[in-house]
Design a protein around this motif. Structure first.
Motif, short mmCIF file in Angstrom:
data_model
loop_
_atom_site.label_atom_id
_atom_site.label_comp_id
_atom_site.label_asym_id
_atom_site.label_seq_id
_atom_site.Cartn_x
_atom_site.Cartn_y
_atom_site.Cartn_z
N GLY A 145 -75.99 -93.43 -55.38
CA GLY A 145 -76.75 -94.57 -55.89
C GLY A 145 -78.22 -94.22 -55.82
N LEU A 146 -78.78 -93.88 -56.98
CA LEU A 146 -80.20 -93.49 -57.01
C LEU A 146 -80.88 -94.18 -58.18
CD1 LEU A 146 -82.35 -91.54 -55.69
CD2 LEU A 146 -81.87 -90.01 -57.60
N LYS A 147 -82.02 -94.80 -57.89
CA LYS A 147 -82.77 -95.45 -58.95
C LYS A 147 -83.55 -94.37 -59.71
CE LYS A 147 -85.48 -99.41 -60.08
NZ LYS A 147 -86.00 -100.68 -59.68
N ASN A 148 -83.24 -94.27 -61.00
CA ASN A 148 -83.91 -93.29 -61.84
C ASN A 148 -85.38 -93.69 -61.99
OD1 ASN A 148 -84.92 -92.02 -64.21
ND2 ASN A 148 -82.81 -91.62 -64.85
N PRO A 149 -86.31 -92.79 -61.53
CA PRO A 149 -87.73 -93.18 -61.54
C PRO A 149 -88.27 -93.38 -62.95
CG PRO A 149 -87.46 -90.89 -60.83
CD PRO A 149 -86.08 -91.45 -61.02
N TYR A 182 -80.18 -97.18 -53.45
CA TYR A 182 -81.13 -96.78 -54.51
C TYR A 182 -81.78 -95.45 -54.14
CZ TYR A 182 -81.31 -101.41 -56.90
OH TYR A 182 -81.03 -102.57 -57.60
N ASP A 183 -81.41 -94.91 -52.97
CA ASP A 183 -82.14 -93.75 -52.42
C ASP A 183 -81.26 -92.51 -52.26
OD1 ASP A 183 -80.47 -94.66 -50.40
OD2 ASP A 183 -81.92 -94.32 -48.80
N LYS A 213 -77.69 -104.86 -56.24
CA LYS A 213 -78.84 -105.12 -55.35
C LYS A 213 -78.99 -103.93 -54.41
CE LYS A 213 -79.03 -110.13 -55.24
NZ LYS A 213 -78.95 -111.33 -54.41
N GLU A 214 -80.23 -103.61 -54.10
CA GLU A 214 -80.47 -102.46 -53.23
C GLU A 214 -80.11 -102.77 -51.78
OE1 GLU A 214 -84.52 -101.05 -52.95
OE2 GLU A 214 -83.88 -99.26 -51.85
N VAL A 215 -79.34 -101.89 -51.19
CA VAL A 215 -79.11 -101.95 -49.74
C VAL A 215 -79.52 -100.61 -49.14
CG1 VAL A 215 -77.17 -103.57 -49.89
CG2 VAL A 215 -76.69 -101.11 -49.84
N PHE A 243 -85.44 -92.88 -39.91
CA PHE A 243 -86.21 -93.39 -41.06
C PHE A 243 -85.46 -94.57 -41.71
CE2 PHE A 243 -87.66 -89.25 -40.11
CZ PHE A 243 -89.01 -89.28 -40.39
N ASP A 244 -86.20 -95.31 -42.58
CA ASP A 244 -85.58 -96.49 -43.21
C ASP A 244 -84.62 -96.14 -44.33
OD1 ASP A 244 -86.63 -98.53 -41.68
OD2 ASP A 244 -88.52 -98.53 -42.78
N ASN A 245 -84.86 -95.01 -44.99
CA ASN A 245 -83.97 -94.63 -46.10
C ASN A 245 -83.94 -93.12 -46.25
OD1 ASN A 245 -85.99 -93.75 -48.14
ND2 ASN A 245 -86.66 -95.88 -47.91
N TYR A 246 -83.05 -92.64 -47.13
CA TYR A 246 -82.84 -91.19 -47.25
C TYR A 246 -83.99 -90.46 -47.93
CZ TYR A 246 -78.46 -91.53 -44.94
OH TYR A 246 -77.53 -91.74 -43.97
N GLN A 247 -84.64 -91.12 -48.88
CA GLN A 247 -85.76 -90.41 -49.53
C GLN A 247 -86.92 -90.23 -48.55
OE1 GLN A 247 -85.59 -88.71 -52.42
NE2 GLN A 247 -83.46 -89.37 -52.55
N ASP A 248 -87.17 -91.21 -47.68
CA ASP A 248 -88.22 -91.06 -46.66
C ASP A 248 -87.87 -89.95 -45.68
OD1 ASP A 248 -89.55 -93.15 -47.82
OD2 ASP A 248 -89.26 -94.57 -46.17
N ALA A 249 -86.60 -89.89 -45.30
CA ALA A 249 -86.18 -88.84 -44.35
C ALA A 249 -86.33 -87.47 -44.99
CB ALA A 249 -84.73 -89.09 -43.92
N PHE A 250 -85.96 -87.38 -46.27
CA PHE A 250 -86.06 -86.08 -46.96
C PHE A 250 -87.52 -85.68 -47.15
CE2 PHE A 250 -84.86 -83.57 -51.04
CZ PHE A 250 -84.76 -82.40 -50.32
#
Ligand code: GLU
Length: 292
Positions: free
Chosen positions: A79-83, A73-74, A113-115, A203-210
């Motif tokens: 696979g990105l969840k559209n905000p 989702y990130d 499902k989000e992984v 980090f836990d996911n790519y958006q947090d790392a970015f």
């Protein structure tokens, strides 16, 4: 959809040779050695025992009439969840829908499902999902834990930096360089091997790392070039530098021993390839499919 310029950069940097993706078998060794240990016990065990041949997840999918697929989702482009609308979108999501259409006759017969890179194998093991379609590299180590499909996408690890950074290639990642990466990704061990003196923050996911890169908490973010190009599209102040320094062939992962499902997925990939559906999805998210 991504820009023409982006397409060009991707083609040049990654040399995606995808036209032959579904014909590249990477699973023959892993698959062959994976007949479940329960097959001998099954003859004397009560009827609840898993059927021999490892077909139970495929049977479950068919009787429930729905595929449960783990996607990111990130990760923009994959696979990105559209905000705004809340839909999950990307190359992997469209591949997941296409698999549902092939296996169950309807792309809507799917639950996403989000992984994350760290949770995907445990979620498969816990039977929370039937398969993983989530930027996952086929590795020898992972083949011990899961069954993989044939390769469906080829990426390579690169670096994302702020424009004007002194880091131009992986050789510039040295002692004192702070590298941002995501837990559970191949990128962590790869960068530690290439630049053992650097400091790696996970980090836990790519958006947090970015977000951490944007906040100046690190000098570079490392993962697959294809993922980094998605970040570049999110913020043009950042740029992918250097040549890819690893091979990251993506496979769809299934629970160990589920060889019937593995065959169904590989057959589906071949059909998507020959029908032109794969090329359509590739073009929508990545760019022109290179000719064979
Ligand atoms: N393809 C790499 C991996 O499977 C990096 C991308 C990701 O974290 O999913 O670990």
């Amino acid at each position: 959809m991504i820009s023409k310029k982006w397409n060009f950069v991707v083609m040049m940097a990654a040399v995606f040779a995808l036209a032959g993706c579904a014909s590249t078998s990477t699973t023959s060794t892993g698959g062959a050695s994976s007949s479940p240990a329960s097959s001998t016990a099954a003859s004397s065990a009560p009827s609840t025992a898993k059927p021999a041949g490892g077909s139970s997840v495929l049977d479950e999918i068919k009787s429930r009439g729905k595929l449960v697929i783990g996607v990111k989702y990130d990760t923009k482009l994959f696979g990105l969840k559209n905000p705004t609308g809340g839909e999950v979108e990307g190359f992997d999501v469209d591949m997941a829908k296409a698999l549902a259409k092939e296996i169950l006759g309807d792309e809507k017969k799917i639950e996403l499902k989000e992984v994350t890179s760290k949770t995907r194998i445990p979620m498969l093991d816990n039977k929370e999902i039937d398969m993983i379609v989530a930027t996952m590299t086929i590795t020898e180590e992972r083949k011990k834990q899961v069954e993989f499909s044939d390769v469906y996408f080829k990426a390579g690890q690169s670096l994302l930096v702020k424009k004007g950074s002194s880091i131009k290639t992986v050789a510039d990642v040295k002692k004192g360089t702070k590298v941002l990466a995501v837990k559970g990704a191949t990128s962590v061990a790869n960068i530690k091997a290439k630049a053992p003196e650097a400091t790696v923050l996970e980090f836990d996911n790519y958006q947090d790392a970015f977000s951490a890169l944007k906040a100046g908490q690190g000098d570079t973010l490392t993962t697959d070039n294809a993922i980094l190009y998605g970040m570049m599209a999110q913020d043009p102040n950042f740029v992918v530098v250097g040549e890819p320094f690893t091979d990251e062939p993506y496979g769809i992962a299934m629970k160990k021993g589920e060889t019937a499902l593995q065959t169904a997925v590989n057959d589906s990939l071949k059909k998507l390839q020959s029908s032109g559906e794969y090329a359509k999805i590739y073009k929508k998210w990545i760019g022109e499919t290179p000719s064979k």
